[in-house]
Scaffold this motif. Sequence first.
Motif, PDB file in Angstrom:
ATOM      1  N   PRO A 120       5.795  -0.753   1.721  1.00 29.71           N
ATOM      2  CA  PRO A 120       5.766   0.497   2.504  1.00 29.71           C
ATOM      3  C   PRO A 120       4.432   1.230   2.489  1.00 29.71           C
ATOM      4  O   PRO A 120       3.916   1.611   3.541  1.00 29.71           O
ATOM      5  CB  PRO A 120       6.885   1.323   1.847  1.00 29.71           C
ATOM      6  N   GLY A 121       3.873   1.461   1.315  1.00 38.09           N
ATOM      7  CA  GLY A 121       2.628   2.232   1.267  1.00 38.09           C
ATOM      8  C   GLY A 121       1.493   1.544   1.991  1.00 38.09           C
ATOM      9  O   GLY A 121       0.750   2.170   2.764  1.00 38.09           O
ATOM     10  N   LEU A 122       1.329   0.241   1.781  1.00 34.78           N
ATOM     11  CA  LEU A 122       0.239  -0.494   2.412  1.00 34.78           C
ATOM     12  C   LEU A 122       0.462  -0.624   3.913  1.00 34.78           C
ATOM     13  O   LEU A 122      -0.472  -0.505   4.701  1.00 34.78           O
ATOM     14  CB  LEU A 122       0.101  -1.877   1.766  1.00 34.78           C
ATOM     15  N   ALA A 123       1.714  -0.866   4.311  1.00 40.62           N
ATOM     16  CA  ALA A 123       2.009  -0.994   5.743  1.00 40.62           C
ATOM     17  C   ALA A 123       1.700   0.305   6.477  1.00 40.62           C
ATOM     18  O   ALA A 123       1.131   0.301   7.578  1.00 40.62           O
ATOM     19  CB  ALA A 123       3.475  -1.386   5.941  1.00 40.62           C
ATOM     20  N   GLU A 124       2.050   1.457   5.876  1.00 45.09           N
ATOM     21  CA  GLU A 124       1.766   2.741   6.504  1.00 45.09           C
ATOM     22  C   GLU A 124       0.255   3.010   6.520  1.00 45.09           C
ATOM     23  O   GLU A 124      -0.282   3.559   7.500  1.00 45.09           O
ATOM     24  CB  GLU A 124       2.487   3.858   5.769  1.00 45.09           C
ATOM     25  N   ALA A 125      -0.450   2.600   5.461  1.00 46.14           N
ATOM     26  CA  ALA A 125      -1.907   2.771   5.436  1.00 46.14           C
ATOM     27  C   ALA A 125      -2.564   1.952   6.535  1.00 46.14           C
ATOM     28  O   ALA A 125      -3.533   2.394   7.167  1.00 46.14           O
ATOM     29  CB  ALA A 125      -2.450   2.367   4.066  1.00 46.14           C
ATOM     30  N   ARG A 126      -2.045   0.762   6.783  1.00 41.99           N
ATOM     31  CA  ARG A 126      -2.593  -0.071   7.861  1.00 41.99           C
ATOM     32  C   ARG A 126      -2.350   0.585   9.216  1.00 41.99           C
ATOM     33  O   ARG A 126      -3.209   0.535  10.107  1.00 41.99           O
ATOM     34  CB  ARG A 126      -1.973  -1.464   7.815  1.00 41.99           C
ATOM     35  N   ARG A 127      -1.178   1.179   9.377  1.00 44.36           N
ATOM     36  CA  ARG A 127      -0.903   1.883  10.637  1.00 44.36           C
ATOM     37  C   ARG A 127      -1.877   3.039  10.829  1.00 44.36           C
ATOM     38  O   ARG A 127      -2.385   3.269  11.934  1.00 44.36           O
ATOM     39  CB  ARG A 127       0.537   2.396  10.642  1.00 44.36           C
ATOM     40  N   LEU A 128      -2.168   3.753   9.763  1.00 44.32           N
ATOM     41  CA  LEU A 128      -3.116   4.856   9.852  1.00 44.32           C
ATOM     42  C   LEU A 128      -4.536   4.357  10.130  1.00 44.32           C
ATOM     43  O   LEU A 128      -5.312   5.021  10.832  1.00 44.32           O
ATOM     44  CB  LEU A 128      -3.082   5.672   8.560  1.00 44.32           C
ATOM     45  N   ALA A 129      -4.880   3.185   9.595  1.00 41.97           N
ATOM     46  CA  ALA A 129      -6.194   2.599   9.901  1.00 41.97           C
ATOM     47  C   ALA A 129      -6.298   2.288  11.388  1.00 41.97           C
ATOM     48  O   ALA A 129      -7.345   2.514  12.018  1.00 41.97           O
ATOM     49  CB  ALA A 129      -6.408   1.339   9.067  1.00 41.97           C
ATOM     50  N   ASP A 130      -5.193   1.785  11.969  1.00 44.76           N
ATOM     51  CA  ASP A 130      -5.191   1.530  13.419  1.00 44.76           C
ATOM     52  C   ASP A 130      -5.332   2.832  14.197  1.00 44.76           C
ATOM     53  O   ASP A 130      -6.017   2.883  15.231  1.00 44.76           O
ATOM     54  CB  ASP A 130      -3.898   0.825  13.826  1.00 44.76           C
TER      55      ASP A 130
END
Length: 388
Positions: A120-130
């Motif tokens: 969850p944390g990494l997936a959300e961070a990747r979304r924020l990077a996008d």
Amino acid sequence: MRDDLQEIVDEVSRLLDAPATLEDPDFTLLAFCAQGDEALTGLDAVRTRSILTRGSTADTRRWFAGFGIDRATGPLRTPADPDAGILTRLCLPVRHRGRLHGWLWLLDEGRTDLEHPDQPGLAEARRLADRAGELLATRPGSDDAADLHPALAGDEPATHRLADRLGADTPVTLVALRPGEAGLPGTWVPPGAGARSAAVGPLVAVLLPLPHVADDRPAVALSAAALHRLPAGSTAGVAAPRRGCRSLPAQWREAVDAARVAAVEPALAPVASWGELGAWRQVVQLAGPDPAFAALLEDPVLTRTAEVWLDRAGSPQRAAAELVVHRQTLYYRLGRIAALTGLDLADGGDRLALHLTLRSARLTAGDHGSRTTARGSTRVDGLMRGDR
């Protein structure tokens, strides 16, 4: 936008429980979150310097680029280097529609598990990077810079997009900035409001709207200002202005050729406009010096003598004075030049052929010096040289 980017960095830092920074592709710091005063003691030397100076050194950029961060499409980890004061980092590429706009860096001490990118944390961070990539893609001039490079090679869709944004009949010119031997600084921002820039091999192309099609003075002024921020020996060339973007490939060739001439002709350095090149406009069209004059070109003293004599309209008095030799010495050298080349130096056609090849040799020598720093594909090298 700056506030939005800061919120993204703050949230990514919270999600992964680590200090975070956002940098653009030139490693310019855009936003950072240290997670409170107590986190400052955990920063490594590289990140501290980046925060204090809003950028990174060339050596630091090369070190991180060696781990493939410019090609990455997903999270990756860069190793620590204790001797250099570098801690291990989690790198999240910031992209939009496949184009790289920077990186989110986290000093997570290796805690984030990259074997499970959907956590969850990494997936959300990747979304924020996008999301950061989307925001950075909307920066003024961002799309123009992306379209400028292909437009110089004649790409019609890119040309049309530039024309739509600038206006179909807006007067424009191109500037070619040719950095000296030290190369282009790691962080480059062209001076001048409204300018769009793109790196083309070791050169920088700057597209500049003009108030009038007959006035390239804003481009000359921009070039002069840019050269103050480039290494010693840098030159610039300015193309003849046109209306609209239909002639960008031709303008780029003119700008590159003018910068080439400025690098070898002191009278035109450091900024040369296409309109002031005079006979050099014919010289830049040549593939190189005539091989028939190879024996002369191998003798630097005779080559210099011939060029000075021709530049001084064949005047023995003026040529001898500039060369600081006796006039009889000049006559002796001219005899040697005639013997080596088989030319009749009293014939206008022979003198023209000799003058063209001497200037072409000087231009070729200058190009050879610039190619030692050239990088990139054949297409980029062709754009750099202004191939026709």
